[in-house]
Design a protein around this motif. Sequence first.
Motif, PDB file in Angstrom:
ATOM      1  N   SER A 261       0.717  -1.391  -0.226  1.00 12.48           N
ATOM      2  CA  SER A 261       0.238   0.030   0.235  1.00 12.48           C
ATOM      3  C   SER A 261       0.853   1.487  -0.025  1.00 12.48           C
ATOM      4  O   SER A 261      -0.415   2.086  -0.199  1.00 12.48           O
ATOM      5  CB  SER A 261      -0.611   0.295   1.380  1.00 12.48           C
ATOM      6  OG  SER A 261      -0.179   0.800   2.253  1.00 12.48           O
ATOM      7  N   LEU A 262       2.743   0.844   0.689  1.00 13.84           N
ATOM      8  CA  LEU A 262       3.075   2.291   0.340  1.00 13.84           C
ATOM      9  C   LEU A 262       4.052   2.507  -1.185  1.00 13.84           C
ATOM     10  O   LEU A 262       4.220   3.272  -1.016  1.00 13.84           O
ATOM     11  CB  LEU A 262       4.654   2.322   1.537  1.00 13.84           C
ATOM     12  CG  LEU A 262       3.355   1.763   2.718  1.00 13.84           C
ATOM     13  CD1 LEU A 262       4.881   2.002   3.638  1.00 13.84           C
ATOM     14  CD2 LEU A 262       3.306   3.797   3.142  1.00 13.84           C
ATOM     15  N   GLY A 263       3.117   2.275  -1.838  1.00 17.72           N
ATOM     16  CA  GLY A 263       4.343   1.415  -3.328  1.00 17.72           C
ATOM     17  C   GLY A 263       5.477   0.481  -2.923  1.00 17.72           C
ATOM     18  O   GLY A 263       5.762   0.966  -4.400  1.00 17.72           O
ATOM     19  N   MET A 264       4.996  -0.164  -2.464  1.00 17.38           N
ATOM     20  CA  MET A 264       7.143  -0.742  -2.732  1.00 17.38           C
ATOM     21  C   MET A 264       5.784  -1.799  -3.589  1.00 17.38           C
ATOM     22  O   MET A 264       5.518  -2.896  -3.219  1.00 17.38           O
ATOM     23  CB  MET A 264       7.233  -1.079  -1.306  1.00 17.38           C
ATOM     24  CG  MET A 264       7.625  -0.818  -0.456  1.00 17.38           C
ATOM     25  SD  MET A 264       9.898  -1.036   0.183  1.00 17.38           S
ATOM     26  CE  MET A 264       8.918  -1.428   1.979  1.00 17.38           C
TER      27      MET A 264
ATOM     28  N   ASN B  26      -6.983   0.702  -3.421  1.00 19.82           N
ATOM     29  CA  ASN B  26      -6.110   0.350  -3.996  1.00 19.82           C
ATOM     30  C   ASN B  26      -5.460  -0.750  -4.357  1.00 19.82           C
ATOM     31  O   ASN B  26      -4.309  -1.390  -4.635  1.00 19.82           O
ATOM     32  CB  ASN B  26      -4.563   0.799  -2.510  1.00 19.82           C
ATOM     33  CG  ASN B  26      -4.565   0.332  -1.598  1.00 19.82           C
ATOM     34  OD1 ASN B  26      -6.005  -0.742  -1.470  1.00 19.82           O
ATOM     35  ND2 ASN B  26      -4.291   0.445  -0.667  1.00 19.82           N
ATOM     36  N   LEU B  27      -6.395  -1.616  -5.472  1.00 14.12           N
ATOM     37  CA  LEU B  27      -5.447  -2.780  -5.757  1.00 14.12           C
ATOM     38  C   LEU B  27      -4.761  -3.650  -4.864  1.00 14.12           C
ATOM     39  O   LEU B  27      -4.202  -4.983  -5.297  1.00 14.12           O
ATOM     40  CB  LEU B  27      -4.850  -2.352  -6.790  1.00 14.12           C
ATOM     41  CG  LEU B  27      -5.717  -1.714  -7.506  1.00 14.12           C
ATOM     42  CD1 LEU B  27      -4.945  -1.866  -9.486  1.00 14.12           C
ATOM     43  CD2 LEU B  27      -7.675  -2.404  -8.728  1.00 14.12           C
TER      44      LEU B  27
ATOM     45  N   THR C 298       1.181   4.967  -4.732  1.00 18.07           N
ATOM     46  CA  THR C 298       2.051   5.986  -3.777  1.00 18.07           C
ATOM     47  C   THR C 298       1.345   7.220  -3.405  1.00 18.07           C
ATOM     48  O   THR C 298       1.369   8.466  -2.883  1.00 18.07           O
ATOM     49  CB  THR C 298       3.076   6.519  -4.722  1.00 18.07           C
ATOM     50  OG1 THR C 298       2.703   6.874  -5.641  1.00 18.07           O
ATOM     51  CG2 THR C 298       4.674   5.330  -4.237  1.00 18.07           C
ATOM     52  N   GLN C 299       0.328   7.323  -4.431  1.00 20.09           N
ATOM     53  CA  GLN C 299      -0.709   8.126  -3.914  1.00 20.09           C
ATOM     54  C   GLN C 299      -1.863   8.047  -2.938  1.00 20.09           C
ATOM     55  O   GLN C 299      -2.560   9.195  -2.991  1.00 20.09           O
ATOM     56  CB  GLN C 299      -0.974   8.707  -5.282  1.00 20.09           C
ATOM     57  CG  GLN C 299      -0.718   8.793  -6.616  1.00 20.09           C
ATOM     58  CD  GLN C 299      -0.108  10.293  -6.988  1.00 20.09           C
ATOM     59  OE1 GLN C 299      -0.221  10.703  -6.299  1.00 20.09           O
ATOM     60  NE2 GLN C 299       1.307  10.125  -7.856  1.00 20.09           N
ATOM     61  N   ILE C 300      -1.727   6.819  -2.609  1.00 18.29           N
ATOM     62  CA  ILE C 300      -3.572   6.801  -1.983  1.00 18.29           C
ATOM     63  C   ILE C 300      -1.952   6.577  -0.561  1.00 18.29           C
ATOM     64  O   ILE C 300      -1.989   4.936  -0.539  1.00 18.29           O
ATOM     65  CB  ILE C 300      -4.257   5.100  -2.431  1.00 18.29           C
ATOM     66  CG1 ILE C 300      -4.241   6.129  -3.912  1.00 18.29           C
ATOM     67  CG2 ILE C 300      -5.285   5.089  -1.794  1.00 18.29           C
ATOM     68  CD1 ILE C 300      -4.818   4.537  -4.668  1.00 18.29           C
ATOM     69  N   GLY C 301      -2.637   6.714   0.164  1.00 17.76           N
ATOM     70  CA  GLY C 301      -1.923   6.494   1.802  1.00 17.76           C
ATOM     71  C   GLY C 301      -3.469   5.551   2.204  1.00 17.76           C
ATOM     72  O   GLY C 301      -4.196   5.588   1.715  1.00 17.76           O
ATOM     73  N   MET C 302      -2.414   4.603   3.227  1.00 16.15           N
ATOM     74  CA  MET C 302      -4.084   3.223   3.686  1.00 16.15           C
ATOM     75  C   MET C 302      -3.459   3.124   5.042  1.00 16.15           C
ATOM     76  O   MET C 302      -2.372   2.985   5.266  1.00 16.15           O
ATOM     77  CB  MET C 302      -3.751   2.013   3.354  1.00 16.15           C
ATOM     78  CG  MET C 302      -4.929   1.422   3.350  1.00 16.15           C
ATOM     79  SD  MET C 302      -5.372  -0.146   2.313  1.00 16.15           S
ATOM     80  CE  MET C 302      -7.112  -0.963   3.304  1.00 16.15           C
TER      81      MET C 302
ATOM     82  N   PRO D 134       0.467  11.260  -0.329  1.00 18.19           N
ATOM     83  CA  PRO D 134       0.079  11.289  -0.939  1.00 18.19           C
ATOM     84  C   PRO D 134      -1.255  12.303  -0.996  1.00 18.19           C
ATOM     85  O   PRO D 134      -1.315  13.257  -0.181  1.00 18.19           O
ATOM     86  CB  PRO D 134      -0.648   9.837  -0.094  1.00 18.19           C
ATOM     87  CG  PRO D 134      -1.071  10.731   1.176  1.00 18.19           C
ATOM     88  CD  PRO D 134       0.027  11.090   1.849  1.00 18.19           C
ATOM     89  N   ASP D 135      -2.670  11.517  -2.237  1.00 16.27           N
ATOM     90  CA  ASP D 135      -3.130  13.071  -2.687  1.00 16.27           C
ATOM     91  C   ASP D 135      -4.465  12.665  -1.863  1.00 16.27           C
ATOM     92  O   ASP D 135      -5.434  13.277  -1.729  1.00 16.27           O
ATOM     93  CB  ASP D 135      -3.527  12.653  -3.576  1.00 16.27           C
ATOM     94  CG  ASP D 135      -2.220  12.748  -4.648  1.00 16.27           C
ATOM     95  OD1 ASP D 135      -1.489  14.117  -4.283  1.00 16.27           O
ATOM     96  OD2 ASP D 135      -2.197  12.933  -6.316  1.00 16.27           O
ATOM     97  N   MET D 136      -4.519  11.564  -1.518  1.00 19.60           N
ATOM     98  CA  MET D 136      -5.913  10.723  -0.596  1.00 19.60           C
ATOM     99  C   MET D 136      -5.468   9.942   0.255  1.00 19.60           C
ATOM    100  O   MET D 136      -4.799   9.208   0.082  1.00 19.60           O
ATOM    101  CB  MET D 136      -6.862  10.290  -1.211  1.00 19.60           C
ATOM    102  CG  MET D 136      -6.484   8.977  -2.329  1.00 19.60           C
ATOM    103  SD  MET D 136      -7.599   8.328  -3.726  1.00 19.60           S
ATOM    104  CE  MET D 136      -6.520  10.067  -5.251  1.00 19.60           C
TER     105      MET D 136
END
Lengths: 248, 253
Positions: free
Chosen positions: A150-153, B59-60, B88-92, B166-168
């Motif tokens: 979720s952090l893009g890794m 975020n898939l 990277t645009q979406i914080g979770m 992130p944007d959201m």
Amino acid sequence: MYAITAVVVAAVIVTADWATLQRVFLDPEIAAESFPGIITIAAKNTLIFTVLGFTGGLVLGLFLALMRLSSITPYRWFAATYVEVFRGIPAVVTLLLVGFVLPIALDVRIPGTYGPGSVGLAIVAAAYMAETIRGGIEAVPRGQVEASRSLGMSGPQTTFWIVIPQAFRIMLPPLTNELVLLLKDTALVALVLGSTAATVDIYKFARNEVADTFNGTPLVVAAFVYLLITLPLTYLARWLERRGNQSR
Amino acid sequence: MTAAGPDPDVPAIRIERLHKSFGTLEVLRGIDFQVDAGEVVCVIGPSGSGKSTLLRCVNLLEVPTAGRVLIEGVDITDPECDADAVRTQIGMVFQHFNLFPHLDVLGNLTIAQRRVLKRPKDEAGTVAAEVLARVGLTDKIKEYPARLSGGQQQRVAIARALAMHPDMMLFDEATSALDPELVGEVLDVMRRLASEGMTMMVVTHEMEFARRVADRIVFMDEGVVVEEGPPARVLDDPREERTRTFLSAVAQH
């Protein structure tokens, strides 16, 4: 249970021929004679085989574990077969395969004086370590992977930076166990592939001394040297495990 | 994704006819849903209604069975799309925090900055200190997660997501695993984020939070959006029978 043990121990103490035992297995002169060589040459070689075999086994085992967990079926199939085969046949046979069958069948000769022995040991160790590593990786909670993704890794980044460091902590005790087993298996290298004065390991060194002196003392010294190496290893692992638990 | 930042005219999150099945179980049955830039949307509903699955499709973390998910106008369900870049645009933020236990707080806050955004070490450290101050935990930067309370862990988890700028932000029942006395500190951080204009999609059971902070509430049941609207309208004057049943069940305790 304790009563039976006590009786057996007492019987051994009473009936043993202590004088003969000491003469054959604990002759101080012969022990003193074995000592410098067994440390400077033999123990060094045993450690070299152990380190090379363990490092190779760890790398190969990691690849096998990742293949075993892969979504690609042939990878899984290959890793599973590898593990079953090399766990299922004796280490002696694997060493024979590497040292004699491979050169004749495929004309593959592993270079270096330590080469064939280390590769043979690594192949065996990898089979055991692959299962240990797989277990460690599977023990890392799913949420860790999700947080990382979720952090893009990426998948590989997640495996390398998040999953493997945590899995390693879980694997540390069983891996130490495998290191100790491997250390003892190094004795097989000289038996199967032979050795020179330069590559002789602890066990083979002691066997040679026994043959020269017609006395069992060098084997007792060898056992003592093995313990000298394995006991600190076990304590090191316990310490690392404790330290790891603090930050969990 | 362009570097220009969010375009106010394009919805931050747009979901079209989304379906998701696990085996034969259909969890989402045709969802149409939208979150505008700067909007705070709370998703409520009984457990098993599919609200967490919907959030995870954004975020898939779950791959939809059918339908489209557009993030700032980009179709992330397109197989050509680079999901890692979109994420990277979406914080979770997760129910169980999911901090990395082998890293200290600083490590948790910097690892993705360094590995994904390739920020240099000192820059990542500066950003980490900044976001940690925003959640009020500056003094915990050297601690390991295990030494923090649940509320502190969740605030660090929020900071970890914010460090990616992130944007959201997506919140998946962020306070459900917390002891009651620790819920407030996390909700305070979320409330402050909302007031700063962060786009937020919040799956929650905290009705008071939803009432005060949300611009819009969405009620889901059995894999569909049953009704949506401004908080006061949905909570005090629900039009659908299922919403009424749920709200009175929640009000019981």
